[in-house]
Design an enzyme around this catalytic site. Structure first.
Site, PDB file in Angstrom:
ATOM      1  N   GLU A  60     -25.726  32.553  -9.419  1.00 41.65           N
ATOM      2  CA  GLU A  60     -26.391  31.993 -10.435  1.00 41.65           C
ATOM      3  C   GLU A  60     -26.144  31.504 -11.570  1.00 41.65           C
ATOM      4  OE1 GLU A  60     -27.516  34.553  -8.535  1.00 41.65           O
ATOM      5  OE2 GLU A  60     -29.184  33.986  -7.409  1.00 41.65           O
ATOM      6  N   HIS A 129     -39.457  40.383  -6.629  1.00 42.45           N
ATOM      7  CA  HIS A 129     -39.265  38.843  -6.006  1.00 42.45           C
ATOM      8  C   HIS A 129     -40.458  38.164  -6.543  1.00 42.45           C
ATOM      9  CE1 HIS A 129     -35.761  39.574  -3.753  1.00 42.45           C
ATOM     10  NE2 HIS A 129     -35.614  38.513  -3.423  1.00 42.45           N
TER      11      HIS A 129
END
Lengths: 325, 350
Positions: A60, A129
């Site tokens: 990322e 998440h």
């Protein structure tokens, strides 16, 4: 007006940009061959090729940073996180780099980049998440943060985000990808930084954004069934934050419930509440009521998760507690 | 290349003969190539040295504030590297960025003014020492989160590739960067996408006060064991400006030839502390003295004179000229206005 899904609205906006502007390209994990974790970019690789639909390694920091560099060089990258929780891994690039570059270069560098990220709880993905870090990102000067609550806004906001010359985070509520809504064929955009008075009323104002609009709309229906006239405001943009629209509404309704589907403490509604306390207390008939999800890590179990997540009952309870409605 | 004690500095530096991919044959010809403008290289190294000395003086006077990281000792590395680039190439640097900025031809007055925090500075006084930028010169910062600049450089290189140019991006980083995860992420990304990116490691062997041998498995000598994810690497003596230039030319040629990213490790040394706040308790002055014996700002002109390439007089003339340039930049900075407070809100968003 034709009805389309939330994910289809996003897809339409992305596809238009790819077709109309050769500087636009996309990067992210599994957006190409896989078609995107939420199927938003399904078919793009075949249509636009691997130079413009770039599958990235699970890195990322590197691919967000690369998006920033490409934007600084004049391209218009659209970068996708598989979850806004993963943005934490790249926070240095988003905050130190994307948001600060223009200021610390004395205005020499623009970063016209869009970062898309599914956000929020409700699909039993557990603690790592299910978070809603658009609330953290909204604090940072130098980036814009928007969060649509329906297909119409999703398309209008993604169009404007891609055209904007600043870094824009588009937080996409994961629970809403399958929602349907009316979206006209005629072209339109939605200005970033403008809240939407999505329902007009005179007795109470309910304010939220993103997934939070679902409990708000449901609670508004219940209140109206009981004879109250309800105004609902969808902030749509968290930075810039359109406080004026909320103030205008409160001058009419004199009652307000602020609703966050993110965790209650330190959320966007804390900021809204502080502004209202300072600028609207003379208009209010009661306390500024604030509702948010419970301040715990997100649980996996369905019953536990439902209990933690803000729902219409929480909104109604706040209206009853604050204003006896 | 396994030696790793501080007292061994000299033998380390002597062992940094340029070599490539484990090939023991010397890559670089140490004869002076006639095509290089030696005087320009000297002038730039001397400018950086004098500029940095002036910075230190003005920091002591309180006219420059914040953190100030000087490039003293590393001049041959930055000057040799940047001299191998074209105008349409990008440069990305770290927080010890003055040398790279000046080598790129950024305006001396405006850089000094930025350090003074003045409105005439390169970032209008909003950036400071660690955040120098000049987009017209394709100098894309000055970055102060260690290794955070690497993916930015990858993105610039990605744009150059996307736009189908043969321009490239040079990214400087220090030995301390290589322990950040994003270092590894970026090398891998550049390798799989074959980006036109020159990774330029300035190994001055200290990340602030931490000797790299204390904090890196593998010790001081990165080359040839460093993880470069298949990116061709070479090592060069960072105290030798011509060697650095030649190594850069080789790597740049390969990138322009479409061979993808390249990696250079330059062994170098800062003669001064990490910043002006550094008492250097972590290293012996003996080590510093040994490296100072190889000072490029002294050894390079001496070599040129010895070989008859230039005369004493020419060197003296250049020094006088540069001394004036630096003195004028301090005057310029001191006389420049402070930024108006109305500028606070400008440049946040487009």
């Amino acid at each position: 007006m034709p009805e389309i899904l939330f994910r289809e609205a996003l897809k339409r906006g992305l596809q238009e940009a790819l077709e109309n502007d050769p500087r636009v390209f996309m990067m992210g994990e599994d957006i190409g061959e896989y078609g995107g974790a939420y199927a938003v970019t399904d078919g793009f690789l075949e249509k636009f090729g691997p130079e413009r639909i770039k599958d990235t390694p699970i890195s990322e920091q590197a691919f967000v940073g690369a998006g920033i560099g490409a934007a600084a060089a004049g391209l218009r990258p659209i970068v996708e996180f598989m979850s806004i929780s993963f943005s934490l891994v790249a926070f240095d690039q988003i905050v130190n780099m994307a948001a600060n570059l223009r200021y610390m270069s004395g205005g020499q560098i623009n970063v016209p980049m869009v970062i898309r990220a599914p956000t929020g709880a409700g699909v039993q993905l557990g603690a790592t998440h299910s978070q809603s870090f658009e609330t953290w990102l909204a604090e940072v000067p130098g980036i814009k943060v928007v969060c649509p609550s329906n297909p119409y806004d999703a398309l209008g906001l993604i169009r404007s985000a891609i055209k904007d010359d600043n870094p824009v985070i588009v937080a996409e509520p994961a629970l809403l990808y399958g929602d349907k809504g009316n979206v006209p064929d005629e072209y339109y955009e939605i200005e970033l930084g403008k809240a939407d008075v999505s329902r007009s009323g005179t007795d109470i104002t309910l304010v939220s954004y993103g997934y939070g609009m679902r409990p708000v709309n449901s609670a508004a229906d219940s209140l109206e069934e009981r004879g109250h006239s309800v105004e609902t405001i969808d902030l749509r943009s968290l930075n810039p934050l359109d406080i004026e629209t909320v103030l205008t509404s409160i001058q009419k309704t004199n009652r307000v419930v602020l609703v966050d589907s993110a965790r209650r403490t330190g959320g966007v509604m804390a900021e809204v509440a502080a502004e209202l306390q300072q600028r609207a207390s003379e208009w209010l008939d009661g306390p500024i009521m604030r509702v948010g999800s419970i301040d715990v890590p997100w649980p996996y179990n369905r019953g536990l998760e439902r209990e933690v997540l803000t729902d219409a009952g929480d909104v109604l309870a706040a209206a009853a507690e604050g204003y006896g409605m | 290349m396994a030696s790793s004690t501080k007292s061994n500095a000299k033998s380390r530096s002597q062992s940094s003969k340029p070599s490539r991919n484990g090939d023991s044959a010397p890559l670089l010809n140490k004869d002076l190539p006639s095509t290089v403008d030696h005087l320009d290289l000297f002038k730039m190294m001397y400018l950086i040295r004098q500029f940095e000395i002036a910075c230190g003086e003005n920091y002591s006077k309180g006219l420059i504030r914040g953190f100030l990281h000087l490039y003293i000792g590393q001049e041959a590395t930055g000057v040799g590297a940047v001299s191998g680039l074209r105008e349409d190439d990008y440069i990305v640097s770290h927080y010890r960025d003055h040398g790279h900025a000046l080598a790129r031809g950024m305006d001396v007055n405006r850089v000094m003014a930025e350090l003074f925090g003045r409105a005439t500075g390169t970032s209008k006084g909003k950036g400071g020492s660690m955040h120098l930028f000049d987009v017209a010169k394709r100098f894309m910062g000055g970055h102060a989160i260690v290794a955070g600049q690497l993916p930015l450089a990858a993105g610039l290189a990605l744009a150059q590739q996307y736009q189908k140019t043969d321009a490239l991006t040079m990214c400087f980083f220090g030995d301390g960067s290589t322990n950040q995860g994003v270092y590894h992420e970026t090398l891998n990304l550049a390798a799989i996408w074959k980006l036109p990116l020159l990774f330029f490691l300035e190994n001055n062997m200290y990340g602030m006060g931490s000797s790299i041998e204390r904090v890196r498995a593998g010790g001081i000598d990165f080359y040839p064991g460093i993880a470069t994810y298949g990116i061709p690497a070479l090592e060069v003596d960072g105290m030798d400006v011509l060697a650095v230039k030649e190594a850069t030319d080789v790597a740049v040629g390969k990138i322009r030839n479409g061979e993808g990213p390249q990696f250079i490790e330059a062994k170098t040394f800062r003669f001064v502390g990490h910043s002006l706040a550094d008492g250097q308790k972590y290293r012996g002055q003996e080590e510093v003295k040994e490296w100072e014996g190889r000072d490029p700002v002294l050894t390079f002109p001496a070599k040129l004179i010895e070989m008859g390439v230039v005369t004493d007089k020419e060197i003296a003339r250049i020094k006088t000229e540069v001394d004036e340039t630096v003195a004028k930049s301090v005057d310029f900075a001191e006389q420049s206005p402070e930024p108006d407070l109305s500028q606070i809100y400008n440049d946040v968003m487009v």
